[in-house]
Scaffold this active site. Structure first.
Site, PDB file in Angstrom:
ATOM      1  N   HIS A  34       0.856  -1.188   0.000  1.00  0.00           N
ATOM      2  CA  HIS A  34       0.000   0.000   0.000  1.00  0.00           C
ATOM      3  C   HIS A  34       0.893   1.240   0.000  1.00  0.00           C
ATOM      4  O   HIS A  34       2.121   1.125  -0.131  1.00  0.00           O
ATOM      5  CB  HIS A  34      -0.955  -0.030   1.195  1.00  0.00           C
ATOM      6  CG  HIS A  34      -0.273  -0.273   2.520  1.00  0.00           C
ATOM      7  ND1 HIS A  34       0.687   0.577   3.041  1.00  0.00           N
ATOM      8  CD2 HIS A  34      -0.401  -1.283   3.426  1.00  0.00           C
ATOM      9  CE1 HIS A  34       1.100   0.118   4.212  1.00  0.00           C
ATOM     10  NE2 HIS A  34       0.470  -1.023   4.456  1.00  0.00           N
ATOM     11  N   HIS A  37       4.094   1.218   2.136  1.00  0.00           N
ATOM     12  CA  HIS A  37       5.229   0.516   1.516  1.00  0.00           C
ATOM     13  C   HIS A  37       5.812   1.363   0.378  1.00  0.00           C
ATOM     14  O   HIS A  37       7.029   1.437   0.219  1.00  0.00           O
ATOM     15  CB  HIS A  37       4.784  -0.830   0.949  1.00  0.00           C
ATOM     16  CG  HIS A  37       4.202  -1.782   1.953  1.00  0.00           C
ATOM     17  ND1 HIS A  37       2.874  -2.121   1.954  1.00  0.00           N
ATOM     18  CD2 HIS A  37       4.775  -2.468   2.973  1.00  0.00           C
ATOM     19  CE1 HIS A  37       2.644  -2.992   2.941  1.00  0.00           C
ATOM     20  NE2 HIS A  37       3.771  -3.216   3.570  1.00  0.00           N
ATOM     21  N   GLN A  66       6.957 -15.282  12.288  1.00  0.00           N
ATOM     22  CA  GLN A  66       6.581 -14.137  13.119  1.00  0.00           C
ATOM     23  C   GLN A  66       5.086 -14.132  13.448  1.00  0.00           C
ATOM     24  O   GLN A  66       4.597 -13.203  14.078  1.00  0.00           O
ATOM     25  CB  GLN A  66       7.019 -12.823  12.468  1.00  0.00           C
ATOM     26  CG  GLN A  66       6.239 -12.400  11.247  1.00  0.00           C
ATOM     27  CD  GLN A  66       6.885 -11.190  10.576  1.00  0.00           C
ATOM     28  OE1 GLN A  66       7.972 -11.276   9.996  1.00  0.00           O
ATOM     29  NE2 GLN A  66       6.236 -10.038  10.675  1.00  0.00           N
ATOM     30  N   GLY A 152       9.409   1.155   8.319  1.00  0.00           N
ATOM     31  CA  GLY A 152       8.433   2.176   8.675  1.00  0.00           C
ATOM     32  C   GLY A 152       8.373   2.387  10.182  1.00  0.00           C
ATOM     33  O   GLY A 152       8.428   1.419  10.952  1.00  0.00           O
ATOM     34  N   GLN A 153       8.237   3.643  10.584  1.00  0.00           N
ATOM     35  CA  GLN A 153       8.034   3.959  12.008  1.00  0.00           C
ATOM     36  C   GLN A 153       6.721   3.363  12.512  1.00  0.00           C
ATOM     37  O   GLN A 153       6.527   3.182  13.714  1.00  0.00           O
ATOM     38  CB  GLN A 153       8.020   5.474  12.192  1.00  0.00           C
ATOM     39  CG  GLN A 153       7.925   5.913  13.648  1.00  0.00           C
ATOM     40  CD  GLN A 153       7.420   7.326  13.787  1.00  0.00           C
ATOM     41  OE1 GLN A 153       7.930   8.233  13.123  1.00  0.00           O
ATOM     42  NE2 GLN A 153       6.419   7.528  14.632  1.00  0.00           N
ATOM     43  N   LYS A 154       5.825   3.050  11.574  1.00  0.00           N
ATOM     44  CA  LYS A 154       4.554   2.391  11.927  1.00  0.00           C
ATOM     45  C   LYS A 154       4.789   1.215  12.886  1.00  0.00           C
ATOM     46  O   LYS A 154       4.062   1.036  13.846  1.00  0.00           O
ATOM     47  CB  LYS A 154       3.890   1.909  10.635  1.00  0.00           C
ATOM     48  CG  LYS A 154       2.793   0.892  10.791  1.00  0.00           C
ATOM     49  CD  LYS A 154       1.497   1.567  11.128  1.00  0.00           C
ATOM     50  CE  LYS A 154       0.421   0.589  11.544  1.00  0.00           C
ATOM     51  NZ  LYS A 154       0.498  -0.738  10.962  1.00  0.00           N
ATOM     52  N   GLN A 158       9.382  -2.925  16.196  1.00  0.00           N
ATOM     53  CA  GLN A 158      10.171  -3.702  15.228  1.00  0.00           C
ATOM     54  C   GLN A 158      11.462  -2.959  14.887  1.00  0.00           C
ATOM     55  O   GLN A 158      12.539  -3.560  14.779  1.00  0.00           O
ATOM     56  CB  GLN A 158       9.330  -3.930  13.968  1.00  0.00           C
ATOM     57  CG  GLN A 158      10.081  -4.481  12.779  1.00  0.00           C
ATOM     58  CD  GLN A 158       9.124  -4.870  11.669  1.00  0.00           C
ATOM     59  OE1 GLN A 158       8.468  -5.894  11.733  1.00  0.00           O
ATOM     60  NE2 GLN A 158       9.038  -4.038  10.635  1.00  0.00           N
ATOM     61  N   SER A 190      -2.272   0.003   6.838  1.00  0.00           N
ATOM     62  CA  SER A 190      -1.810  -1.319   7.254  1.00  0.00           C
ATOM     63  C   SER A 190      -2.421  -2.342   6.307  1.00  0.00           C
ATOM     64  O   SER A 190      -3.572  -2.201   5.885  1.00  0.00           O
ATOM     65  CB  SER A 190      -2.265  -1.618   8.685  1.00  0.00           C
ATOM     66  OG  SER A 190      -2.191  -3.012   8.946  1.00  0.00           O
TER      67      SER A 190
HETATM   68  P1  AMP Z   1       4.752  -5.214   6.447  1.00  0.00           P
HETATM   69  O1  AMP Z   1       4.530  -5.581   5.013  1.00  0.00           O
HETATM   70  O2  AMP Z   1       3.508  -4.919   7.200  1.00  0.00           O
HETATM   71  O3  AMP Z   1       5.689  -6.155   7.159  1.00  0.00           O
HETATM   72  O4  AMP Z   1       5.516  -3.828   6.400  1.00  0.00           O
HETATM   73  C1  AMP Z   1       6.708  -3.679   5.681  1.00  0.00           C
HETATM   74  C2  AMP Z   1       7.332  -2.364   6.031  1.00  0.00           C
HETATM   75  O5  AMP Z   1       6.418  -1.306   5.694  1.00  0.00           O
HETATM   76  C3  AMP Z   1       7.609  -2.230   7.537  1.00  0.00           C
HETATM   77  O6  AMP Z   1       8.864  -1.604   7.719  1.00  0.00           O
HETATM   78  C4  AMP Z   1       6.484  -1.362   7.996  1.00  0.00           C
HETATM   79  O7  AMP Z   1       6.794  -0.596   9.142  1.00  0.00           O
HETATM   80  C5  AMP Z   1       6.268  -0.468   6.799  1.00  0.00           C
HETATM   81  N1  AMP Z   1       4.929   0.114   6.844  1.00  0.00           N
HETATM   82  C6  AMP Z   1       3.750  -0.552   6.983  1.00  0.00           C
HETATM   83  N2  AMP Z   1       2.722   0.327   7.065  1.00  0.00           N
HETATM   84  C7  AMP Z   1       3.264   1.565   6.986  1.00  0.00           C
HETATM   85  C8  AMP Z   1       2.734   2.896   7.028  1.00  0.00           C
HETATM   86  N3  AMP Z   1       1.431   3.124   7.169  1.00  0.00           N
HETATM   87  N4  AMP Z   1       3.594   3.920   6.914  1.00  0.00           N
HETATM   88  C9  AMP Z   1       4.930   3.697   6.788  1.00  0.00           C
HETATM   89  N5  AMP Z   1       5.492   2.482   6.740  1.00  0.00           N
HETATM   90  C10 AMP Z   1       4.671   1.428   6.843  1.00  0.00           C
END
Ligand code: AMP
Length: 285
Positions: A34, A37, A66, A152-154, A158, A190
């Site tokens: 999204h 990413h 995980q 991501g700081q999200k 992590q 998310s």
């Molecule tokens: P994931 O696919 O959920 O494992 O996320 C992959 C990377 O994208 C991780 O470093 C997340 O922190 C980052 N990420 C997910 N959602 C967001 C967001 N809304 N804003 C910024 N980074 C994000």
């Protein structure tokens, strides 16, 4: 844009790029890409351009280790073709999409455990989660040997776990943290937001509201963690459908609770909206 399936291919690609004088940036994801990413891939592209010559790899891998036994691994959203289109549009040079057997060969018995940190925040309610995260990120960083990896700081906890692991294992990769991308109404993007019904989508806004509230309280001079938490707890209590997992004020490096927030302190929340667990956070001003 090339799609790489094996660790050997990723390692070969990365070494080739570096032998040509290119830096390598890696964006680890679990797919279902999204705009959050996309912002990471864009950041990697921008940093690559600043190096005058750099390449960007996006990994797409739903990492089974995980997920807890009763979590959503099997139904986690998967959209590989759309993900590749997005990665390409944002300027990725390769996508690394291994099978589970490729990253965890038969008999795999080696895991990376970041002690202490892994039991805090999300790790407290998701036992084993950060062990899985640290393990897969270590595998990716060892294979790709990137100059930088973008997170991501999200997922702020992590980030703390990954930073600690990279420091402890003396890995040469710089960890770059990118800001949280939100919907116009504040909801943090998310991959799990697709699970939300219309009503749950509205209830989920309490997380971003809580985060903004904590930021505003801190900006107005409130430094006591207990006061920040108490204020936000009321905001959550007003939405009875939501089950709070945690509301925490912690040191971002150690994830240990602090009594007095200072600039850079992490304010983080997690809550269940229906069966869906969502997280949000802010770095306090
Ligand atoms: P994931 O696919 O959920 O494992 O996320 C992959 C990377 O994208 C991780 O470093 C997340 O922190 C980052 N990420 C997910 N959602 C967001 C967001 N809304 N804003 C910024 N980074 C994000």
């Amino acid at each position: 844009m090339e799609i790489l399936r094996t660790v050997a291919e990723l390692r070969h690609w990365s070494r080739q790029e570096r032998s040509r004088g290119n830096t390598v940036g890696l964006v680890p994801t679990m797919g279902a890409l999204h705009a959050g990413h996309a912002s990471l891939i864009r950041a990697a592209r921008i940093r690559a351009a600043r190096d005058s010559s750099g390449s960007v790899a996006v990994s797409i891998f739903v990492n089974p280790t995980q997920f807890g036994p009763n979590e959503d691994f099997a139904r986690y959203p998967r959209s590989f073709d759309a993900d590749c289109a997005l990665a390409q549009a944002e300027g990725a040079d390769v996508v690394f999409a291994p099978t589970v057997e490729e990253l965890y060969p038969a008999g795999a018995a080696t895991f990376v455990e970041v002690e202490g940190l892994s039991d805090r925040l999300d790790g407290a309610s998701r036992p084993g989660h950060f062990r899985g995260v640290a393990t897969v990120v270590a595998k990716l960083l060892i294979a790709a040997e990137p100059d930088r990896a973008f997170f991501g700081q999200k997922d702020a906890a992590q980030v703390a776990v990954v930073r600690r692991m990279v420091a402890d294992l003396r890995l040469a990769t710089e960890i770059v943290v990118c800001p949280i991308v939100r919907e116009p109404d504040g909801l943090a993007l998310s991959s799990r937001n697709v699970y939300l019904s219309g009503a749950e989508r509205a209830q989920a806004l309490v997380l971003s509201r809580a985060v903004r509230q904590a930021e505003a309280l801190a900006a107005s001079g409130e430094r006591h963690a207990s006061a920040l938490i108490a204020g936000v707890r009321q905001t959550f209590a007003a939405v009875s459908e939501i089950r709070t997992d945690y509301i925490e004020v912690v040191d971002w490096a150690t994830l240990e609770p602090v009594e007095i927030a200072v600039p850079g302190t992490l304010f983080a929340v997690a809550a269940y909206v229906g069966p869906t667990r969502l997280i949000d956070n802010a770095i306090l001003p």
